[in-house]
Write a protein that holds these residues in place. Structure first.
Motif, PDB file in Angstrom:
ATOM      1  N   ASP A 112      24.603  41.422   8.339  1.00  0.00           N
ATOM      2  CA  ASP A 112      25.821  40.660   8.638  1.00  0.00           C
ATOM      3  C   ASP A 112      25.708  39.228   8.118  1.00  0.00           C
ATOM      4  O   ASP A 112      26.670  38.676   7.571  1.00  0.00           O
ATOM      5  CB  ASP A 112      26.055  40.661  10.151  1.00  0.00           C
ATOM      6  N   ARG A 113      24.529  38.633   8.266  1.00  0.00           N
ATOM      7  CA  ARG A 113      24.336  37.254   7.806  1.00  0.00           C
ATOM      8  C   ARG A 113      24.489  37.149   6.292  1.00  0.00           C
ATOM      9  O   ARG A 113      25.108  36.209   5.781  1.00  0.00           O
ATOM     10  CB  ARG A 113      22.963  36.751   8.237  1.00  0.00           C
ATOM     11  N   GLY A 114      23.940  38.116   5.578  1.00  0.00           N
ATOM     12  CA  GLY A 114      24.060  38.082   4.129  1.00  0.00           C
ATOM     13  C   GLY A 114      25.486  38.250   3.652  1.00  0.00           C
ATOM     14  O   GLY A 114      25.898  37.660   2.643  1.00  0.00           O
ATOM     15  N   LEU A 115      26.283  39.038   4.365  1.00  0.00           N
ATOM     16  CA  LEU A 115      27.668  39.289   3.957  1.00  0.00           C
ATOM     17  C   LEU A 115      28.602  38.153   4.370  1.00  0.00           C
ATOM     18  O   LEU A 115      29.415  37.684   3.565  1.00  0.00           O
ATOM     19  CB  LEU A 115      28.156  40.605   4.567  1.00  0.00           C
ATOM     20  N   ARG A 116      28.493  37.716   5.615  1.00  0.00           N
ATOM     21  CA  ARG A 116      29.467  36.752   6.118  1.00  0.00           C
ATOM     22  C   ARG A 116      29.182  35.320   5.673  1.00  0.00           C
ATOM     23  O   ARG A 116      30.110  34.596   5.295  1.00  0.00           O
ATOM     24  CB  ARG A 116      29.530  36.824   7.639  1.00  0.00           C
ATOM     25  N   GLU A 117      27.927  34.896   5.717  1.00  0.00           N
ATOM     26  CA  GLU A 117      27.637  33.514   5.347  1.00  0.00           C
ATOM     27  C   GLU A 117      27.873  33.261   3.863  1.00  0.00           C
ATOM     28  O   GLU A 117      28.173  32.140   3.464  1.00  0.00           O
ATOM     29  CB  GLU A 117      26.196  33.164   5.730  1.00  0.00           C
ATOM     30  N   SER A 118      27.742  34.283   3.052  1.00  0.00           N
ATOM     31  CA  SER A 118      28.036  34.134   1.623  1.00  0.00           C
ATOM     32  C   SER A 118      29.505  34.402   1.319  1.00  0.00           C
ATOM     33  O   SER A 118      29.923  34.287   0.162  1.00  0.00           O
ATOM     34  CB  SER A 118      27.167  35.095   0.806  1.00  0.00           C
ATOM     35  N   ARG A 119      30.283  34.796   2.347  1.00  0.00           N
ATOM     36  CA  ARG A 119      31.712  35.095   2.203  1.00  0.00           C
ATOM     37  C   ARG A 119      31.946  36.074   1.063  1.00  0.00           C
ATOM     38  O   ARG A 119      32.803  35.864   0.188  1.00  0.00           O
ATOM     39  CB  ARG A 119      32.520  33.810   1.997  1.00  0.00           C
ATOM     40  N   ALA A 120      31.155  37.137   1.079  1.00  0.00           N
ATOM     41  CA  ALA A 120      31.274  38.148   0.031  1.00  0.00           C
ATOM     42  C   ALA A 120      32.602  38.884   0.131  1.00  0.00           C
ATOM     43  O   ALA A 120      33.227  39.207  -0.884  1.00  0.00           O
ATOM     44  CB  ALA A 120      30.106  39.131   0.121  1.00  0.00           C
ATOM     45  N   VAL A 121      33.052  39.157   1.360  1.00  0.00           N
ATOM     46  CA  VAL A 121      34.325  39.835   1.576  1.00  0.00           C
ATOM     47  C   VAL A 121      35.391  38.792   1.880  1.00  0.00           C
ATOM     48  O   VAL A 121      35.195  37.912   2.725  1.00  0.00           O
ATOM     49  CB  VAL A 121      34.224  40.849   2.733  1.00  0.00           C
ATOM     50  N   ASP A 122      36.519  38.882   1.182  1.00  0.00           N
ATOM     51  CA  ASP A 122      37.618  37.934   1.381  1.00  0.00           C
ATOM     52  C   ASP A 122      38.331  38.274   2.685  1.00  0.00           C
ATOM     53  O   ASP A 122      39.168  39.177   2.742  1.00  0.00           O
ATOM     54  CB  ASP A 122      38.588  38.014   0.203  1.00  0.00           C
ATOM     55  N   THR A 123      38.011  37.551   3.752  1.00  0.00           N
ATOM     56  CA  THR A 123      38.611  37.830   5.055  1.00  0.00           C
ATOM     57  C   THR A 123      40.036  37.295   5.164  1.00  0.00           C
ATOM     58  O   THR A 123      40.813  37.779   5.996  1.00  0.00           O
ATOM     59  CB  THR A 123      37.744  37.225   6.167  1.00  0.00           C
ATOM     60  N   GLU A 124      40.396  36.305   4.346  1.00  0.00           N
ATOM     61  CA  GLU A 124      41.763  35.786   4.396  1.00  0.00           C
ATOM     62  C   GLU A 124      42.774  36.824   3.911  1.00  0.00           C
ATOM     63  O   GLU A 124      43.926  36.829   4.342  1.00  0.00           O
ATOM     64  CB  GLU A 124      41.878  34.512   3.563  1.00  0.00           C
ATOM     65  N   SER A 125      42.341  37.699   3.008  1.00  0.00           N
ATOM     66  CA  SER A 125      43.243  38.742   2.524  1.00  0.00           C
ATOM     67  C   SER A 125      43.498  39.814   3.582  1.00  0.00           C
ATOM     68  O   SER A 125      44.369  40.675   3.398  1.00  0.00           O
ATOM     69  CB  SER A 125      42.663  39.394   1.269  1.00  0.00           C
ATOM     70  N   LEU A 126      42.762  39.776   4.691  1.00  0.00           N
ATOM     71  CA  LEU A 126      42.926  40.747   5.764  1.00  0.00           C
ATOM     72  C   LEU A 126      43.947  40.300   6.800  1.00  0.00           C
ATOM     73  O   LEU A 126      44.174  40.994   7.782  1.00  0.00           O
ATOM     74  CB  LEU A 126      41.583  41.003   6.460  1.00  0.00           C
ATOM     75  N   CYS A 127      44.545  39.133   6.582  1.00  0.00           N
ATOM     76  CA  CYS A 127      45.536  38.613   7.528  1.00  0.00           C
ATOM     77  C   CYS A 127      46.874  39.315   7.303  1.00  0.00           C
ATOM     78  O   CYS A 127      47.380  39.385   6.181  1.00  0.00           O
ATOM     79  CB  CYS A 127      45.684  37.105   7.358  1.00  0.00           C
ATOM     80  N   VAL A 128      47.465  39.829   8.379  1.00  0.00           N
ATOM     81  CA  VAL A 128      48.776  40.477   8.315  1.00  0.00           C
ATOM     82  C   VAL A 128      49.861  39.556   8.853  1.00  0.00           C
ATOM     83  O   VAL A 128      50.882  39.325   8.206  1.00  0.00           O
ATOM     84  CB  VAL A 128      48.762  41.805   9.105  1.00  0.00           C
ATOM     85  N   LEU A 129      49.639  39.003  10.036  1.00  0.00           N
ATOM     86  CA  LEU A 129      50.564  38.079  10.668  1.00  0.00           C
ATOM     87  C   LEU A 129      49.736  36.955  11.268  1.00  0.00           C
ATOM     88  O   LEU A 129      48.980  37.181  12.212  1.00  0.00           O
ATOM     89  CB  LEU A 129      51.385  38.790  11.750  1.00  0.00           C
ATOM     90  N   ALA A 130      49.835  35.767  10.699  1.00  0.00           N
ATOM     91  CA  ALA A 130      48.961  34.650  11.076  1.00  0.00           C
ATOM     92  C   ALA A 130      49.011  34.396  12.582  1.00  0.00           C
ATOM     93  O   ALA A 130      50.082  34.246  13.168  1.00  0.00           O
ATOM     94  CB  ALA A 130      49.373  33.391  10.320  1.00  0.00           C
ATOM     95  N   GLY A 131      47.819  34.362  13.164  1.00  0.00           N
ATOM     96  CA  GLY A 131      47.701  34.081  14.582  1.00  0.00           C
ATOM     97  C   GLY A 131      47.985  35.249  15.490  1.00  0.00           C
ATOM     98  O   GLY A 131      47.817  35.143  16.711  1.00  0.00           O
ATOM     99  N   LYS A 132      48.424  36.386  14.930  1.00  0.00           N
ATOM    100  CA  LYS A 132      48.795  37.518  15.770  1.00  0.00           C
ATOM    101  C   LYS A 132      48.045  38.796  15.413  1.00  0.00           C
ATOM    102  O   LYS A 132      47.481  39.449  16.290  1.00  0.00           O
ATOM    103  CB  LYS A 132      50.297  37.753  15.689  1.00  0.00           C
ATOM    104  N   LEU A 133      48.054  39.161  14.138  1.00  0.00           N
ATOM    105  CA  LEU A 133      47.426  40.423  13.750  1.00  0.00           C
ATOM    106  C   LEU A 133      46.646  40.253  12.449  1.00  0.00           C
ATOM    107  O   LEU A 133      47.167  39.695  11.478  1.00  0.00           O
ATOM    108  CB  LEU A 133      48.474  41.525  13.572  1.00  0.00           C
ATOM    109  N   VAL A 134      45.414  40.736  12.468  1.00  0.00           N
ATOM    110  CA  VAL A 134      44.582  40.772  11.265  1.00  0.00           C
ATOM    111  C   VAL A 134      43.834  42.100  11.263  1.00  0.00           C
ATOM    112  O   VAL A 134      43.719  42.778  12.288  1.00  0.00           O
ATOM    113  CB  VAL A 134      43.578  39.594  11.225  1.00  0.00           C
ATOM    114  N   TRP A 135      43.317  42.451  10.100  1.00  0.00           N
ATOM    115  CA  TRP A 135      42.498  43.653   9.994  1.00  0.00           C
ATOM    116  C   TRP A 135      41.071  43.342  10.425  1.00  0.00           C
ATOM    117  O   TRP A 135      40.478  42.367   9.966  1.00  0.00           O
ATOM    118  CB  TRP A 135      42.501  44.182   8.572  1.00  0.00           C
ATOM    119  N   ALA A 136      40.551  44.164  11.305  1.00  0.00           N
ATOM    120  CA  ALA A 136      39.155  44.063  11.727  1.00  0.00           C
ATOM    121  C   ALA A 136      38.378  45.185  11.049  1.00  0.00           C
ATOM    122  O   ALA A 136      38.619  46.371  11.313  1.00  0.00           O
ATOM    123  CB  ALA A 136      39.033  44.161  13.241  1.00  0.00           C
ATOM    124  N   ILE A 137      37.458  44.820  10.159  1.00  0.00           N
ATOM    125  CA  ILE A 137      36.665  45.791   9.407  1.00  0.00           C
ATOM    126  C   ILE A 137      35.354  46.043  10.151  1.00  0.00           C
ATOM    127  O   ILE A 137      34.644  45.104  10.504  1.00  0.00           O
ATOM    128  CB  ILE A 137      36.388  45.293   7.979  1.00  0.00           C
TER     129      ILE A 137
END
Length: 319
Positions: A112-137
């Motif tokens: 998890d540290r290697g993936l998240r701290e390097s921001r390998a996956v674009d988590t901003e692209s997982l936003c559906v409705l700001a502040g309300k709904l996002v995709w949880a992978i």
């Protein structure tokens, strides 16, 4: 990570001396040289987001799923990525069923540290409705056989599963455009995750005798080594994370040597992952074409190509 991730193989004194004596001569009991990686095999399941990795005798399976959840308050425009590991007693007698032990939690944290701290996956692209709904992978890693070096095998399984995963496409509708509409795959093609780079974990084992160092230690070597270090780098040589638990101390020059070796190994593994993913995508596209053949039916075509009467034109082709 210390010996908690190593299995509980009870080696005799003669077996330990044999392994150490062979390492002093630059030979490992499986025939590799100290800086040689084991044979890597990457396969995929029928469904998107499932992978199967075999590194020597180590066998790991990865599965990726997703669901819509509320985002964290401090990151309302970003989705989430979580790693979960499961150690089966069939993989190693020291693994206990039930709740994840310390070794399982620690393994998940390293990946998890290697993936998240390097921001390998674009988590901003997982936003559906700001502040309300996002995709949880969610990435689930199942250890099927512990042949040593679980970190590297599990990390590769997680990356391969993420690269082949596709989430449902969704849109906003309703009167106030605040209603989330999920489209089935028959209606709209699912979307892949945006992965910027591949953080590859490369593990080194250290031995007390004359500062011997090996890459990709086996379960027998883990039972006798005095320490370990995992360096996570991408193909560009960028250091994403370094994990050095207790055990024997390591000189700075040795760490720099490990980083150079890890950079070269990361490039080779990245190529193998990309090649396997491309082969999977090609096979996937080919199977879709076979399932949905193109069919064109025209009725009532008169002379000169003019259409008379009833016309039925249907084209069903998905790539």
């Amino acid at each position: 990570m210390d010996s908690r991730l190593a299995n509980t193989w009870r080696l005799t004194v003669n077996e330990r001396k044999f392994i150490e004596t062979a390492l002093l001569s630059g030979i490992r009991i499986d025939g590799r040289n100290p800086y040689e990686y084991r044979k890597l095999s990457i396969k995929f399941g029928r469904e998107d987001g499932s992978s199967e990795v075999q590194l020597g005798q180590t066998h790991v399976m990865g599965f990726v799923t997703c669901q819509l959840l509320q985002p964290y308050r401090d990151r309302p425009n970003e989705g989430t990525l979580a790693i979960f590991t499961e150690f089966s007693p069939m993989a190693d007698p020291s693994f206990e069923p039930g709740r994840p032990g310390e070794s399982a939690v620690e393994l998940g944290r390293i990946i998890d540290r290697g993936l998240r701290e390097s921001r390998a996956v674009d988590t901003e692209s997982l936003c559906v409705l700001a502040g309300k709904l996002v995709w949880a992978i969610r990435v689930d890693l199942h250890i099927l056989d512990n042949g040593g070096n679980l970190v590297d095998a599990a990390n590769i399984a997680a990356l391969a599963a993420l690269l082949t995963f596709r989430r449902p496409e969704c849109s906003l509708g309703g009167e106030d455009s605040q209603e989330v509409i999920l489209h089935p795959p028959e209606e709209r093609e699912p979307l892949p995750l945006i992965v910027h780079h591949l953080p590859i974990a490369v593990t080194f084992g250290f031995f007390s005798s004359e500062s011997i160092m090996v890459i990709d230690p086996t379960h027998h070597e883990e039972a006798v080594m005095a320490g370990r270090m995992t360096a996570t780098l991408n193909a560009n040589g960028d250091v994403c994370a370094i994990q050095k638990p207790g055990g024997e101390g390591v000189l700075q020059s040795v760490i720099m040597q490990c980083l150079r070796l890890a950079s070269r190994t990361a490039g080779d593994i990245t190529k193998k992952i990309n090649d396997a993913v491309e082969a999977y995508k090609t096979e996937r596209a080919s199977s879709k074409i076979k399932r949905h053949p193109a069919s064109i039916a025209l009725e009532g075509i008169g002379s000169g190509g003019n259409v008379k009467g009833k016309q039925n034109l249907s084209l069903n082709l998905r790539v």
